[in-house]
Design an enzyme around this catalytic site. Structure first.
Site, PDB file in Angstrom:
ATOM      1  N   TYR A   1      30.148  31.737   3.736  1.00 50.65           N
ATOM      2  CA  TYR A   1      29.465  31.788   2.710  1.00 50.65           C
ATOM      3  C   TYR A   1      29.258  33.307   2.380  1.00 50.65           C
ATOM      4  O   TYR A   1      29.739  33.620   1.120  1.00 50.65           O
ATOM      5  CB  TYR A   1      28.016  31.173   2.765  1.00 50.65           C
TER       6      TYR A   1
ATOM      7  N   THR B   1      23.854  38.485  -2.635  1.00 52.20           N
ATOM      8  CA  THR B   1      23.051  38.387  -1.522  1.00 52.20           C
ATOM      9  C   THR B   1      22.991  39.704  -0.496  1.00 52.20           C
ATOM     10  O   THR B   1      24.158  40.330  -0.538  1.00 52.20           O
ATOM     11  CB  THR B   1      23.514  37.038  -0.687  1.00 52.20           C
ATOM     12  N   ASP B   2      21.952  39.656   0.414  1.00 51.42           N
ATOM     13  CA  ASP B   2      22.208  40.754   1.251  1.00 51.42           C
ATOM     14  C   ASP B   2      22.843  40.302   2.611  1.00 51.42           C
ATOM     15  O   ASP B   2      23.461  41.211   3.315  1.00 51.42           O
ATOM     16  CB  ASP B   2      20.812  41.179   1.843  1.00 51.42           C
ATOM     17  N   GLU B   3      23.620  39.248   2.450  1.00 54.61           N
ATOM     18  CA  GLU B   3      24.205  38.584   3.594  1.00 54.61           C
ATOM     19  C   GLU B   3      25.707  39.117   3.785  1.00 54.61           C
ATOM     20  O   GLU B   3      26.252  39.264   4.463  1.00 54.61           O
ATOM     21  CB  GLU B   3      24.303  37.072   3.804  1.00 54.61           C
TER      22      GLU B   3
ATOM     23  N   LYS C   1      30.971  35.417  -0.878  1.00 59.66           N
ATOM     24  CA  LYS C   1      30.030  36.117  -1.799  1.00 59.66           C
ATOM     25  C   LYS C   1      30.471  37.759  -1.846  1.00 59.66           C
ATOM     26  O   LYS C   1      30.507  38.409  -2.881  1.00 59.66           O
ATOM     27  CB  LYS C   1      28.593  36.325  -1.386  1.00 59.66           C
TER      28      LYS C   1
END
Ligand code: NAD
Ligand code: DAU
Length: 360
Positions: free
Chosen positions: A158, A132-134, A162
């Site tokens: 989260y 993810t970009d997060e 990741k």
């Protein structure tokens, strides 16, 4: 054949359906069927001999070893994860277990399998990790979008889990030579999106006459990508990506949350006007913000376009209209996922928020 993890979830099921529509290579689909996994997403391939569904946990090393030995997949596409930021705030433990320990257990099983392969198969093998970009954290309004070299700065349990999984994957390439690929994608939307995430939640609540909860001021910005475009990008990276590399995937569609919600209301006003008259916009309600809420994500997706020739086919306008229409056409799917467990989640996440809003 290929082995997909998490192929009964939102993106994984879209990927499996797309994969089998594009070519004849079989798929083993390993999924634990948590609240987010749904075999109804896969009804179209339930009797397809090219699709083998296995209910199981990526933390189960013995099961992984058995599946790898029996089916000898040429590639792994790893989607399985706990994926909802708000759930990670209420209870991070499952995120540590699946996103970190589960990815570690999968990497270990795959490493053992891969190291025993004949040389040509070892060279052709791929482990594609969907991320993810997060992991890059948050941007200010004038900051340049995330590139593949932006330092990691995850802000939620989260995104921290990741990020940890991305680092493990990287280390297995660097240390053991495992042919890995990592993709970091922005917010997906489209069919089979579980209605606890912003877009499907707003569509479901609007149609049910419920309030449309906007966290904080609604000016947080996300980049939105139609899920089929993500699936195409993953296939492209799997085919032609350079091992050990990461690829950012995005839609070039930065939108503030409030604008997304306004767009959804306007499309619904047109396609399914309220029986009582007026606009769905009247149901918007501002609620307490998400703790640690990242203000802006933006993806620089030039590397995947330059190296692999991928760019999104859908604009936000075309993709969001298709998405609203899909939800209007698939009431039964929505009703089915709105089970007791779903209602418990809504109560847990929104009751306290509504109280905070009243006090504000
Ligand atoms: P999702 O929550 O809809 O689906 C996750 C799937 O993984 C479910 O089917 C669930 O049953 C399965 N699963 C969970 N724990 C498991 C375990 N221990 N063993 C086996 N299966 C397990 O998630 P999604 O939105 O489809 O996201 C898929 C992947 O893509 C995730 O890795 C996520 O981090 C990443 N991603 C998502 C988005 C997005 O916008 N949704 C964007 C970028 C990246
Ligand atoms: O950026 C990629 C990520 O996108 C993925 O890695 C995650 O798995 C995926 O869930 C998604 O994370 P977000 O937190 O951005 O998605 P979500 O749909 O939960 O929220 C989108 C934005 O809308 C976010 O700024 C929070 C806000 N929001 C969300 C909900 C559920 C609201 O304002 N109200 C809501 O009720």
């Amino acid at each position: 054949m290929i082995l997909v993890t998490g192929g009964a979830g939102f993106i994984g099921s879209n990927f499996v359906l797309d994969w089998l529509a594009q070519n004849n290579e079989p798929v083993i689909n390993l999924d634990k069927l948590t609240y987010a996994g749904n075999l109804n997403n896969l009804l179209a391939v339930q009797n397809d001999p090219r699709h083998l569904f296995v209910k199981g946990d990526i933390n189960d090393g013995a099961l992984l070893a058995q599946l790898l030995a029996q089916h000898k997949p040429r590639a792994i596409v790893h989607f399985a994860a706990e994926s909802h930021v708000d759930r990670s705030i209420h209870g991070p433990a499952e995120f540590i277990s699946t996103n970190i320990n589960g990815t570690f257990s999968l990497l270990e099983a795959v490493r053992a399998h891969w190291q025993a392969l004949p040389e040509a198969e070892r060279a052709a093998f791929r482990f594609l990790h969907v991320s993810t970009d997060e992991v890059y954290g948050t941007l200010g309004p004038d900051d340049a979008p995330f590139t593949e070299t932006t330092p990691y700065a995850p802000n939620s349990p989260y995104s921290a889990t990741k990020a940890a999984s991305d680092h493990l994957v990287r280390s297995y390439h660097h240390t053991y030579g495992l042919p890995t690929l990592t993709t970091n994608c922005s917010n997906n939307y489209g069919s089979y999106h579980f209605p606890e995430k912003l877009i499907p939640l707003i569509i479901a609540n609007a149609r049910a006459g419920k309030s449309l909860p906007i966290y904080g001021d609604g000016q947080q910005v996300r980049d939105w990508l139609y899920v089929s475009d993500h699936c195409t990008a993953i296939r492209r990276v799997l085919e032609s990506g350079r091992t050990g590399e990461t690829y950012n995937i995005g839609g070039w569609n930065e939108k503030a949350n409030l604008d997304v919600v306004h767009t959804l209301c306007d499309i619904l006003d047109e396609l399914q006007p309220k029986a009582t008259g007026g606009s769905y916009r009247e149901q918007i309600s501002y609620v307490a913000d998400r703790p640690g809420h990242d203000r802006r994500y933006a993806i620089d997706a030039r590397k995947i376009e330059r190296e692999l020739g991928w760019k999104p086919a859908e604009t936000f306008d075309t993709g969001i209209r298709k998405t609203v229409q899909w939800y209007l056409d698939n009431d039964a799917w929505v009703r089915d996922v709105q089970s007791g467990a779903y209602l418990t989640w809504l109560e847990k996440n929104y009751t306290a928020r509504a109280e905070q809003n009243t006090e504000a």
